[in-house]
Design an enzyme around this catalytic site. Structure first.
Site, mmCIF file in Angstrom:
data_model
loop_
_atom_site.group_PDB
_atom_site.id
_atom_site.type_symbol
_atom_site.label_atom_id
_atom_site.label_comp_id
_atom_site.label_asym_id
_atom_site.label_seq_id
_atom_site.Cartn_x
_atom_site.Cartn_y
_atom_site.Cartn_z
ATOM 1 N N ASP A 1 -5.724 7.580 4.776
ATOM 2 C CA ASP A 1 -6.143 6.958 3.517
ATOM 3 C C ASP A 1 -7.223 7.855 2.918
ATOM 4 O O ASP A 1 -8.017 8.462 3.648
ATOM 5 C CB ASP A 1 -6.690 5.543 3.740
ATOM 6 C CG ASP A 1 -6.668 4.727 2.453
ATOM 7 O OD1 ASP A 1 -5.805 3.840 2.327
ATOM 8 O OD2 ASP A 1 -7.495 5.010 1.552
ATOM 9 N N LYS B 1 -13.117 3.136 4.262
ATOM 10 C CA LYS B 1 -12.055 2.338 4.898
ATOM 11 C C LYS B 1 -11.644 2.959 6.231
ATOM 12 O O LYS B 1 -11.505 2.266 7.243
ATOM 13 C CB LYS B 1 -10.852 2.310 3.941
ATOM 14 C CG LYS B 1 -9.750 1.367 4.341
ATOM 15 C CD LYS B 1 -8.515 1.553 3.479
ATOM 16 C CE LYS B 1 -8.465 0.665 2.276
ATOM 17 N NZ LYS B 1 -7.208 0.796 1.507
ATOM 18 N N THR C 1 6.751 -0.588 -3.698
ATOM 19 C CA THR C 1 7.728 -1.114 -4.663
ATOM 20 C C THR C 1 7.771 -0.169 -5.860
ATOM 21 O O THR C 1 6.767 -0.006 -6.560
ATOM 22 C CB THR C 1 7.320 -2.534 -5.098
ATOM 23 O OG1 THR C 1 7.215 -3.329 -3.911
ATOM 24 C CG2 THR C 1 8.340 -3.147 -6.025
ATOM 25 N N GLU D 1 9.292 -3.067 1.636
ATOM 26 C CA GLU D 1 8.676 -4.023 2.572
ATOM 27 C C GLU D 1 8.823 -5.434 2.009
ATOM 28 O O GLU D 1 8.884 -5.611 0.796
ATOM 29 C CB GLU D 1 7.202 -3.669 2.800
ATOM 30 C CG GLU D 1 6.352 -3.514 1.549
ATOM 31 C CD GLU D 1 5.866 -4.814 0.960
ATOM 32 O OE1 GLU D 1 5.874 -5.809 1.678
ATOM 33 O OE2 GLU D 1 5.498 -4.816 -0.235
ATOM 34 N N LYS E 1 14.484 -5.338 -3.636
ATOM 35 C CA LYS E 1 13.075 -5.740 -3.570
ATOM 36 C C LYS E 1 12.672 -6.549 -4.811
ATOM 37 O O LYS E 1 12.107 -7.639 -4.720
ATOM 38 C CB LYS E 1 12.207 -4.489 -3.422
ATOM 39 C CG LYS E 1 10.738 -4.709 -3.608
ATOM 40 C CD LYS E 1 10.119 -5.488 -2.470
ATOM 41 C CE LYS E 1 8.692 -5.846 -2.801
ATOM 42 N NZ LYS E 1 7.923 -6.295 -1.671
ATOM 43 N N CYS F 1 1.477 -8.924 -5.802
ATOM 44 C CA CYS F 1 2.896 -8.550 -5.894
ATOM 45 C C CYS F 1 3.693 -9.314 -6.948
ATOM 46 O O CYS F 1 4.241 -8.704 -7.857
ATOM 47 C CB CYS F 1 3.561 -8.742 -4.535
ATOM 48 S SG CYS F 1 2.933 -7.579 -3.342
ATOM 49 N N LYS G 1 2.917 -8.685 -10.730
ATOM 50 C CA LYS G 1 3.121 -7.261 -11.069
ATOM 51 C C LYS G 1 4.613 -6.895 -11.026
ATOM 52 O O LYS G 1 5.132 -6.240 -11.931
ATOM 53 C CB LYS G 1 2.333 -6.416 -10.060
ATOM 54 C CG LYS G 1 2.782 -4.983 -9.911
ATOM 55 C CD LYS G 1 2.021 -4.271 -8.815
ATOM 56 C CE LYS G 1 2.661 -4.384 -7.451
ATOM 57 N NZ LYS G 1 3.728 -3.471 -7.145
ATOM 58 N N ARG H 1 -6.969 -10.894 -6.098
ATOM 59 C CA ARG H 1 -6.220 -10.339 -7.230
ATOM 60 C C ARG H 1 -5.295 -11.409 -7.829
ATOM 61 O O ARG H 1 -4.600 -12.098 -7.109
ATOM 62 C CB ARG H 1 -5.411 -9.121 -6.790
ATOM 63 C CG ARG H 1 -6.295 -7.907 -6.548
ATOM 64 C CD ARG H 1 -5.512 -6.750 -5.985
ATOM 65 N NE ARG H 1 -5.104 -6.981 -4.620
ATOM 66 C CZ ARG H 1 -4.373 -6.119 -3.901
ATOM 67 N NH1 ARG H 1 -3.968 -4.996 -4.455
ATOM 68 N NH2 ARG H 1 -4.045 -6.371 -2.662
#
Ligand code: UDX
Length: 436
Positions: A30, A35, A119, A146, A202, A258, A261, A325
């Protein structure tokens, strides 16, 4: 076998851990140094059930890094879980994916299989493969969407409801069967198809889930003037296995990183093909107005909100996560403040409380509480916005002693409408219950 995983949020981190559990050596990258340092110390930077323990158990097989070169050079299989947020026109913003592609060109081994878990718009894998075919390296992009939900990301990745592989390349198909040998042997449905079909699977799946939620929310709106109870209706509807109970709870609409969006991106994908997906557009439109549906009830019941103190319980987009979010709470807190109310907010997740406060314009009328009791003290009404267990087991005697007013607005239908004796109880798609 060594596998690189790029980007370590919910999807990437769960992916990396489960690959390690399956015995692979994982290099997890990352670009966020803070993080990565936390992960090296066994601490994820967000709350997700089981993640900390699983991380500690598998840390020997995972090497964390912020070094792009090291990450891409390490393996000939690269899993990509970068985010693809909404662009200004609703389409998925592929900036982070483009950065990955640039790194692949620069650092990847001569032959590399790139597994796209993010995605992405339908056609992306084909476009990437066409561009790759002109390069000297042999790079194969494979779509492998996923299907993890927050709060059960590890479980969903360990025992997937299905595995979808989109590639026309035989070597890539063989490789993916080897990588997923364990869940396949445990009976996970495994579907191979072309890249576009995998990418479309998806979007079509997420939109179907959204559609179910918007449908029950729309029926809930109708249930009210008809005097029906949407919880009873949904329970009986869902008993038909063709319908099912999941995603059939009426409430304040769907949020999170998800569903909203992906809905916008799906509508844009269709639009670019000259098509209007009216079901998708209506699903999104119903969802946008659903928080307002409850807010109107607050305004009607409470009268002018100026100076009233309202507890907002549940700041995340659903219970069991620290993710704020697209949470309904943002709409409620901002609207209440704009109408002059004092907002007394609370969420069981400490990090959700902190990140939510950053979304709210600084105001002395916004109070962030560290306990449920503090949030409820002297309020005129409370509004429940997530199904957190603390909110589903409120103690009426305690509410009576803490609260000034006697009104509960329940945006998640957590209680039977006859549950409270001393409060007016107003929920979604069910008759208002006046106190005794
Ligand atoms: C979703 C999909 O479930 C997952 O398969 C996909 O990979 C990512 O998007 P997630 O965003 O974590 O996962 O949450 P989910 O549990 O699906 O809930 C989404 C939103 O819908 C939440 O705001 C939730 O509160 C709401 N919801 C869910 C309802 O309002 N009613 C329901 O019956 C179910």
């Amino acid at each position: 076998m060594k596998i690189t995983v790029i980007a370590l949020s919910y999807v990437g981190l769960a992916n990396a851990i489960v690959l390690a559990e399956r015995g692979f050596e994982v290099v997890a990258y990352d670009k966020d140094a803070e993080k990565v340092t936390k992960l090296e110390n066994g601490e994820p930077s967000f709350e997700e059930k089981g993640l900390s323990d699983a991380l500690k158990k598998n840390c020997k097989r995972i090497t964390f890094t912020t070094d792009e070169k090291e990450a891409y050079e390490a393996s000939s299989v690269v899993f990509v879980a970068v985010d693809t947020p909404s662009g200004a026109d609703g389409s998925a913003d592929l900036t982070h994916l483009q950065e990955v592609v640039a790194c692949i060109k620069k650092y990847a081994k001569e032959e590399t299989f790139v597994v796209i878990r993010s995605t992405v718009p339908v056609g992306t894998n084909q476009t990437l493969n066409e561009a790759a075919s002109e390069s000297e390296k042999k790079i194969h992009f494979i779509s492998n969407p996923e299907f993890m939900a927050e709060g059960r990301a590890l479980m969903d990745e360990r025992s997937p409801s299905r595995i979808v592989i989109g590639t026309s390349n035989k070597e890539a198909r063989d490789l993916m069967r080897r990588l997923y040998a364990k869940p396949i042997s445990e009976g996970a449905p495994y579907y191979e198809m072309d890249g576009a079909s995998a990418e479309l699977t998806k979007y079509a799946s997420n939109l179907f889930l959204s559609l179910k939620i918007s449908y029950i929310n729309e029926v809930a709106r109708l249930a009210e003037p008809l005097g029906a109870d949407i919880s009873a209706v949904a329970l009986a509807m869902g008993a038909d296995p063709r319908i099912g109970h999941s995603m059939l709870h009426a409430g304040v609409g769907f949020g999170g990183a998800c569903l909203p969006k992906d809905g916008a991106a799906f509508a844009k994908i269709a639009h670019d093909q000259g098509l209007r997906l009216s079901l998708v557009e209506d699903t999104l439109a119903i969802n946008q107005t659903q928080p307002f549906f409850l807010y109107q009830k607050i305004v009607k019941k409470m009268g002018p909100l100026s100076g009233k103190k309202i507890a907002v319980l549940g700041l995340t987009f659903k219970a069991g996560t620290s993710d704020v979010r697209h949470s309904a709470a943002e709409f409620f807190a901002k609207s209440l403040l704009a109408d002059g109310a004092i907002v007394s907010s609370y969420d069981p997740s400490v990090s959700a409380r902190d990140s939510f406060a950053k979304q709210i314009p600084s105001s002395d009328k916004y109070l962030s509480s560290n306990t449920l009791q503090e949030a409820l003290t002297d309020v005129d009404a409370l509004v429940i916005l997530t199904e957190a267990p603390e909110f589903a087991s409120l103690d009426e005697a305690e509410l009576c002693s803490l609260m000034k007013g006697r009104v509960i607005f329940d945006g998640r239908n957590l209680y039977d409408i006859r549950h409270f004796s001393f409060f007016d109880y107003i929920s979604i798609g069910r008759p208002e219950r006046k106190h005794e």
